[in-house]
Design an enzyme around this catalytic site. Structure first.
Site, PDB file in Angstrom:
ATOM      1  N   HIS A 100      10.532   1.690   0.243  1.00  0.00           N
ATOM      2  CA  HIS A 100       9.944   2.977  -0.691  1.00  0.00           C
ATOM      3  C   HIS A 100       9.984   2.571  -2.123  1.00  0.00           C
ATOM      4  CE1 HIS A 100       9.680   4.891   2.876  1.00  0.00           C
ATOM      5  NE2 HIS A 100       7.946   4.359   2.747  1.00  0.00           N
ATOM      6  N   LYS A 105       2.135  12.749  12.015  1.00  0.00           N
ATOM      7  CA  LYS A 105       2.962  11.863  12.465  1.00  0.00           C
ATOM      8  C   LYS A 105       3.691  13.253  13.275  1.00  0.00           C
ATOM      9  CE  LYS A 105       3.151   7.315  10.145  1.00  0.00           C
ATOM     10  NZ  LYS A 105       3.632   6.613   9.589  1.00  0.00           N
ATOM     11  N   ARG A 117       4.141  -5.131   3.850  1.00  0.00           N
ATOM     12  CA  ARG A 117       4.502  -5.185   4.160  1.00  0.00           C
ATOM     13  C   ARG A 117       4.823  -6.877   5.410  1.00  0.00           C
ATOM     14  NH1 ARG A 117       6.948  -0.890   7.628  1.00  0.00           N
ATOM     15  NH2 ARG A 117       4.550  -0.503   8.004  1.00  0.00           N
ATOM     16  N   SER A 142      10.225   3.945   7.960  1.00  0.00           N
ATOM     17  CA  SER A 142      11.046   4.516   8.598  1.00  0.00           C
ATOM     18  C   SER A 142      11.185   4.797  10.097  1.00  0.00           C
ATOM     19  CB  SER A 142      10.836   5.607   7.830  1.00  0.00           C
ATOM     20  OG  SER A 142      10.148   5.968   6.361  1.00  0.00           O
TER      21      SER A 142
HETATM   22  N1  COA Z   1       9.130  -0.659   2.408  1.00  0.00           N
HETATM   23  C1  COA Z   1       9.243  -0.504   3.457  1.00  0.00           C
HETATM   24  N2  COA Z   1       8.785   0.605   4.800  1.00  0.00           N
HETATM   25  C2  COA Z   1       7.268   0.350   4.418  1.00  0.00           C
HETATM   26  C3  COA Z   1       7.006   0.359   2.535  1.00  0.00           C
HETATM   27  C4  COA Z   1       8.328  -0.343   2.353  1.00  0.00           C
HETATM   28  N3  COA Z   1       7.159  -0.461   0.901  1.00  0.00           N
HETATM   29  N4  COA Z   1       5.787   1.078   3.206  1.00  0.00           N
HETATM   30  C5  COA Z   1       5.651   2.246   4.044  1.00  0.00           C
HETATM   31  N5  COA Z   1       6.485   1.014   4.718  1.00  0.00           N
HETATM   32  C6  COA Z   1       6.687   2.401   6.089  1.00  0.00           C
HETATM   33  C7  COA Z   1       6.935   3.404   7.084  1.00  0.00           C
HETATM   34  O1  COA Z   1       8.149   3.778   6.372  1.00  0.00           O
HETATM   35  C8  COA Z   1       6.158   3.642   7.502  1.00  0.00           C
HETATM   36  O2  COA Z   1       7.445   3.858   8.798  1.00  0.00           O
HETATM   37  P1  COA Z   1       6.239   4.530  10.393  1.00  0.00           P
HETATM   38  O3  COA Z   1       5.426   4.481  10.092  1.00  0.00           O
HETATM   39  O4  COA Z   1       7.468   3.736  10.887  1.00  0.00           O
HETATM   40  O5  COA Z   1       7.196   5.668   9.752  1.00  0.00           O
HETATM   41  C9  COA Z   1       4.836   3.015   7.314  1.00  0.00           C
HETATM   42  O6  COA Z   1       5.641   2.126   6.746  1.00  0.00           O
HETATM   43  C10 COA Z   1       3.745   3.167   7.558  1.00  0.00           C
HETATM   44  O7  COA Z   1       3.512   4.741   6.518  1.00  0.00           O
HETATM   45  P2  COA Z   1       3.195   5.573   5.706  1.00  0.00           P
HETATM   46  O8  COA Z   1       2.764   4.599   4.181  1.00  0.00           O
HETATM   47  O9  COA Z   1       3.697   6.573   4.800  1.00  0.00           O
HETATM   48  O10 COA Z   1       1.049   5.526   5.911  1.00  0.00           O
HETATM   49  P3  COA Z   1       1.478   6.310   6.946  1.00  0.00           P
HETATM   50  O11 COA Z   1       0.305   5.395   7.630  1.00  0.00           O
HETATM   51  O12 COA Z   1       1.760   6.767   7.322  1.00  0.00           O
HETATM   52  O13 COA Z   1      -0.120   6.844   6.068  1.00  0.00           O
HETATM   53  C11 COA Z   1      -0.958   8.717   4.598  1.00  0.00           C
HETATM   54  C12 COA Z   1       0.214   8.695   5.400  1.00  0.00           C
HETATM   55  C13 COA Z   1      -0.370   9.713   3.949  1.00  0.00           C
HETATM   56  C14 COA Z   1      -1.107   7.305   3.843  1.00  0.00           C
HETATM   57  C15 COA Z   1      -2.059   9.475   5.788  1.00  0.00           C
HETATM   58  O14 COA Z   1      -1.654  10.011   6.709  1.00  0.00           O
HETATM   59  C16 COA Z   1      -3.104   9.338   4.224  1.00  0.00           C
HETATM   60  O15 COA Z   1      -3.671   9.267   4.239  1.00  0.00           O
HETATM   61  N6  COA Z   1      -3.040  11.188   4.416  1.00  0.00           N
HETATM   62  C17 COA Z   1      -3.849  11.836   4.070  1.00  0.00           C
HETATM   63  C18 COA Z   1      -5.071  12.228   4.651  1.00  0.00           C
HETATM   64  C19 COA Z   1      -6.770  11.863   4.395  1.00  0.00           C
HETATM   65  O16 COA Z   1      -6.667  11.223   2.948  1.00  0.00           O
HETATM   66  N7  COA Z   1      -6.633  10.892   4.979  1.00  0.00           N
HETATM   67  C20 COA Z   1      -7.837   9.794   4.461  1.00  0.00           C
HETATM   68  C21 COA Z   1      -7.866   8.437   4.476  1.00  0.00           C
HETATM   69  S1  COA Z   1      -9.283   7.627   4.216  1.00  0.00           S
END
Ligand code: COA
Length: 165
Positions: free
Chosen positions: A22, A46, A95, A133
């Site tokens: 991140h 989550k 990724r 994560s």
């Molecule tokens: N390097 C390493 N790991 C990374 C990374 C990077 N650059 N970017 C993301 N990751 C990992 C994260 O650690 C996470 O790992 P995990 O699944 O093991 O915990 C995974 O990739 C995905 O995580 P994240 O980027 O946090 O996305 P998410 O799928 O959990 O979604 C939101 C989070 C906030 C984007 C999503 O839940 C959301 O949109 N929420 C708001 C509600 C909303 O607007 N909904 C309508 C959407 S159309």
């Protein structure tokens, strides 16, 4: 054209916890956008190890060196928060190809919900493509060394949290 418009990007995620993957995206995006808001999603479905407040505090500490980066928490739709902070870019890190399908769907839906904003994908640096994560949490809980993946502050916070469970 010569206008003085400021481009604000929102970088949403769960950040449980923030990893070097991140931070790599943030450090590069901070050079591309005028203002970058790291949006910690309070509830994403989550089950998180750290509360939203803790995730914000930890991320803010680690990102405090970036003048144009702010860490905020939001509970609700990304697009609603993007409107509130006048962001026109939704930033997501990619990724691997496996991330693409979900991200493409998310981007399409967000564009439908907020046509005035667009999603920008930034490739994660090669050395961080395998980090997530949940893997970091798992390694830490099983006593493995996560120093290569997270800031020392996160390593210690995770060790402490997982110890007391
Ligand atoms: N390097 C390493 N790991 C990374 C990374 C990077 N650059 N970017 C993301 N990751 C990992 C994260 O650690 C996470 O790992 P995990 O699944 O093991 O915990 C995974 O990739 C995905 O995580 P994240 O980027 O946090 O996305 P998410 O799928 O959990 O979604 C939101 C989070 C906030 C984007 C999503 O839940 C959301 O949109 N929420 C708001 C509600 C909303 O607007 N909904 C309508 C959407 S159309």
């Amino acid at each position: 054209m010569g206008n003085n418009l400021i481009t604000t990007a929102i970088y949403p995620g769960t950040f449980d916890p923030i990893t070097h993957g991140h931070t790599d995206i943030v450090s590069r995006a901070a050079m591309v956008f005028d203002r970058l808001i790291v949006d910690i999603a309070a509830s994403t479905g989550k089950k998180t190890v750290f509360s939203a407040d803790e995730r914000v505090t930890l991320a803010a500490e680690i990102l405090s060196t970036y003048d144009n980066v702010e860490v905020r928490c939001f509970d609700g739709l990304i697009v609603n928060f993007a409107r509130e902070i006048e962001a026109t870019v939704i930033l997501r890190g990619l990724r691997a190809v496996s991330d693409f399908e979900y991200e493409f769907q998310l981007a399409g839906m967000n564009r439908k919900l907020m046509p005035e904003a667009d999603t920008v994908f930034m490739p994660t640096s090669e050395k961080f493509t395998y980090i997530s994560s949940s893997l970091v949490r798992e390694i830490s809980s099983l006593g493995g060394d996560i120093s290569d993946f997270v800031h020392p502050r996160i390593r210690d916070a995770l060790a402490e949290r997982l110890e007391t469970r």
